[in-house]
Write a protein that holds these residues in place. Structure first.
Motif: not given
Length: 69
Positions: A13-14, A17, A20-21
């Motif tokens: 998940a990290m 994230t 995507c950023a």
């Protein structure tokens, strides 16, 4: 205590994230009717006039990134 699967799920998940950023921050080329490398006129929606220009552009951008520009 969390087990290995929970930690792996958190890590995935990290990573998503962060990826995507990063993708949102990366500027994208827009088709403007001209080759982004040699400025020749190209077909509607095309970014480069041929694969050589595309490859040269990518090599040049990688060199800029390595140089810190």
């Amino acid at each position: 205590m969390s087990d290995v699967a929970d930690r792996a799920e958190w890590r995935i998940a990290m990573d998503l994230t962060v990826a995507c950023a990063h993708a949102r921050r990366t500027p994208q080329l827009e088709a403007d009717g001209y080759c982004h490398y040699c400025d020749e006129q190209v077909a509607h929606g095309a970014l480069f006039c041929n694969t050589e220009c595309r490859d040269d552009y990518q090599r040049e951008q990688e060199a800029f990134r390595r140089a810190g520009r």
